[in-house]
Design an enzyme around this catalytic site. Structure first.
Site, PDB file in Angstrom:
ATOM      1  N   LYS A 124       0.861  -1.152   0.015  1.00  0.00           N
ATOM      2  CA  LYS A 124      -0.098   0.192  -0.065  1.00  0.00           C
ATOM      3  C   LYS A 124       0.794   1.136  -0.055  1.00  0.00           C
ATOM      4  O   LYS A 124       1.992   1.078   0.429  1.00  0.00           O
ATOM      5  CB  LYS A 124      -0.874  -0.120   1.168  1.00  0.00           C
ATOM      6  CG  LYS A 124      -1.951   1.016   0.933  1.00  0.00           C
ATOM      7  CD  LYS A 124      -3.267   0.008   0.233  1.00  0.00           C
ATOM      8  CE  LYS A 124      -4.445   0.916  -0.003  1.00  0.00           C
ATOM      9  NZ  LYS A 124      -5.503  -0.065  -0.454  1.00  0.00           N
ATOM     10  N   ASP A 164      -6.771   4.158  -5.135  1.00  0.00           N
ATOM     11  CA  ASP A 164      -7.585   4.202  -3.707  1.00  0.00           C
ATOM     12  C   ASP A 164      -8.171   5.489  -3.432  1.00  0.00           C
ATOM     13  O   ASP A 164      -8.309   6.283  -4.306  1.00  0.00           O
ATOM     14  CB  ASP A 164      -6.575   3.724  -2.576  1.00  0.00           C
ATOM     15  CG  ASP A 164      -7.276   3.385  -1.251  1.00  0.00           C
ATOM     16  OD1 ASP A 164      -7.495   1.966  -1.394  1.00  0.00           O
ATOM     17  OD2 ASP A 164      -7.495   3.894  -0.328  1.00  0.00           O
TER      18      ASP A 164
HETATM   19  N1  GLU Z   1      -7.023   0.071  -3.480  1.00  0.00           N
HETATM   20  C1  GLU Z   1      -7.835  -0.851  -3.709  1.00  0.00           C
HETATM   21  C2  GLU Z   1      -7.880  -1.986  -2.683  1.00  0.00           C
HETATM   22  O1  GLU Z   1      -7.976  -1.505  -1.447  1.00  0.00           O
HETATM   23  C3  GLU Z   1      -7.252  -1.535  -5.085  1.00  0.00           C
HETATM   24  C4  GLU Z   1      -5.814  -2.064  -5.155  1.00  0.00           C
HETATM   25  C5  GLU Z   1      -5.298  -2.322  -6.563  1.00  0.00           C
HETATM   26  O2  GLU Z   1      -6.197  -2.571  -7.352  1.00  0.00           O
HETATM   27  O3  GLU Z   1      -4.156  -2.517  -6.546  1.00  0.00           O
HETATM   28  O4  GLU Z   1      -7.970  -3.249  -2.908  1.00  0.00           O
END
Ligand code: GLU
Length: 444
Positions: A124, A164
């Site tokens: 993240k 996100d």
């Molecule tokens: N931010 C999204 C999540 O919390 C997608 C993450 C992504 O596609 O890598 O899963």
């Protein structure tokens, strides 16, 4: 495993990282039994190795606004675990972003990505940069400056960021443009790209669609479906938008959306052009939902959350800890039978306890919102093959993945009385795959 000791030690090392400790506690409590039944986990110190990220990049991001003034933000990339595939997870731009929030999100991402059945590790990132009220060129300069550092540690087979909160198609475009220049390659290093330059059809809708597909499976276990159901949604971003579309398609009626300013209650139902309007609201960059009330003559409840409204199904799609114990009691009192998290960790631990005690359907985000990252995984596959799949094919794959995640949760979460604890099921299923991969690959 001594859960309290592990958590105490962790808290000593990382005091005040409340969200991170909350996320770790939930996982440890869920897997304790299975962990103790498998002494090989303990002897390889799997938990101790899993709860600390592999590495954290912290950078300052200087950028110049439209008036010529210089600003400095902090940005991070947390590479948590890559035992089953390249690091994968979104970037969040929001003033609340700090290490605790990103570590909780990165930790959750390990299990979520494992559940998708696709080969993706957990990561993240993000920044305390606030896109609210910024011009396109300001957002562009910030993204370019961030990528000047970020590109050094990411790559299509190494670490693949995505969006996100606060990071949508526009930001991914600016980030990708800069990466492409620096790395001198045109690869799928970010997901959520535009359709004309490597993106996947259905990716924008995928998190919301996935959550509703998952809810459909949960409702099926009670011999029911979305037809004629009243649905309360929080948030008004990407996830809420996709969820509202799919609920309507399946015959449900969405009556709420929400923002930091309060919530909208639209008795007539949020459908058709009203759903498209959510995109306009988001694009206005003001982060408020109140204008919906004037536009469609609906009620606006300032400073409140939608959980006081009577509904059959609730989909929290906004942000972490947005649904507390009192909200949970309200939902149950009003006859809600199913709560499906579209956001990451929107329910507090106390709220989850209320749902579990009442033995009603409740699913944690790491299972029910995995459709977004799963479709990112499908975007990566298409990029590797240099092919684009039609929307129906992506949607069909997403649907199957959500069904498989549901089955995994039932397999590991069903108690002797038949009640499915989806939190336990998701944590165990997600954990086992990663833990076994770590065992197979030695101490690293
Ligand atoms: N931010 C999204 C999540 O919390 C997608 C993450 C992504 O596609 O890598 O899963």
């Amino acid at each position: 495993m001594n859960v309290e000791k592990i958590l105490n030690d962790l808290e000593k090392k990382h005091p005040g990282e409340v969200e991170y400790l909350q996320a770790v506690r939930e996982v440890l409590e869920s897997i304790e039994e299975i962990y103790n039944q498998n002494p090989q986990f303990e002897s390889a110190k799997i938990i101790e190795r899993l709860i600390e990220p592999d590495r954290i990049l912290t950078v300052k991001v200087p950028w110049v606004d439209d008036k010529g003034e210089t600003h400095v933000n902090l940005a991070y990339r947390i590479q948590f675990n890559n035992a089953i595939g390249p690091y994968k997870g979104g970037l969040r731009f929001h003033p609340s972003v700090n290490l605790s929030i990103l570590k909780f999100l990165g930790f959750e991402q390990i299990f979520k990505n494992s559940l998708t059945t696709l080969p993706m590790g957990g990561a993240k990132g993000g920044s305390d940069f606030d896109p609210k009220g910024k011009s396109n060129t300001e957002v562009m300069r910030f993204c370019q400056s961030f990528m000047l550092e970020l590109w050094k540690i990411i790559g299509p087979e190494t670490d693949v960021p995505a969006g996100d909160i606060g990071v949508g198609g526009r930001e991914i475009g600016f980030l990708y443009g800069m990466y492409r220049k620096l790395a001198r390659e045109n690869t799928g290093v970010l997901t959520g790209k535009g359709i004309g330059w490597g993106g996947s059809l259905v990716r924008p809708e995928a998190t919301g669609y996935g959550a509703v597909y998952f809810a459909q499976e949960m409702l099926k276990t009670k011999d029911t479906d979305f037809k004629g159901k009243t649905v309360s949604i929080s948030g008004f971003g990407n996830v809420a938008w996709g969820a509202a579309k799919k609920v309507n398609e399946l015959g449900g009626k969405v009556v709420t959306i929400s923002g930091p300013d309060g919530y909208i209650y639209d008795k007539e139902g949020i459908s058709g052009a009203k759903i498209d309007y959510m995109l306009e609201l988001r694009a206005s960059n003001n982060d408020i939902v109140k204008p919906y009330a004037y536009e469609f003559k609906a009620e606006f409840h300032e400073g409140k959350r939608p959980w006081e409204v009577k509904c059959d199904v609730a989909l929290p799609c906004a942000t972490q800890n947005e649904l507390n114990e009192a909200d949970a009691n309200n939902l149950i009192k009003n006859g809600c039978i199913c709560i499906v998290e579209g956001a990451n960790m929107p329910s507090t631990p106390e709220a989850i306890e209320v749902f579990h005690k009442a033995k009603i359907l409740f699913s944690p985000g790491k299972a029910s919102n995995a459709g977004g990252v799963a479709t990112s995984g499908l975007e990566m596959s298409q990029n590797s093959m240099k092919l684009n799949w039609p929307a129906a094919e992506v949607d069909q794959k997403l649907h199957q993945i959500m069904k498989d995640i549901h089955s995994a949760c039932v397999k590991h979460g069903k108690g002797s009385d038949g009640y499915v604890n989806y939190v336990k099921g998701a944590n165990i299923a997600g954990f086992l795959k990663v833990a076994n991969a770590m065992l197979d690959q030695g101490v690293l």
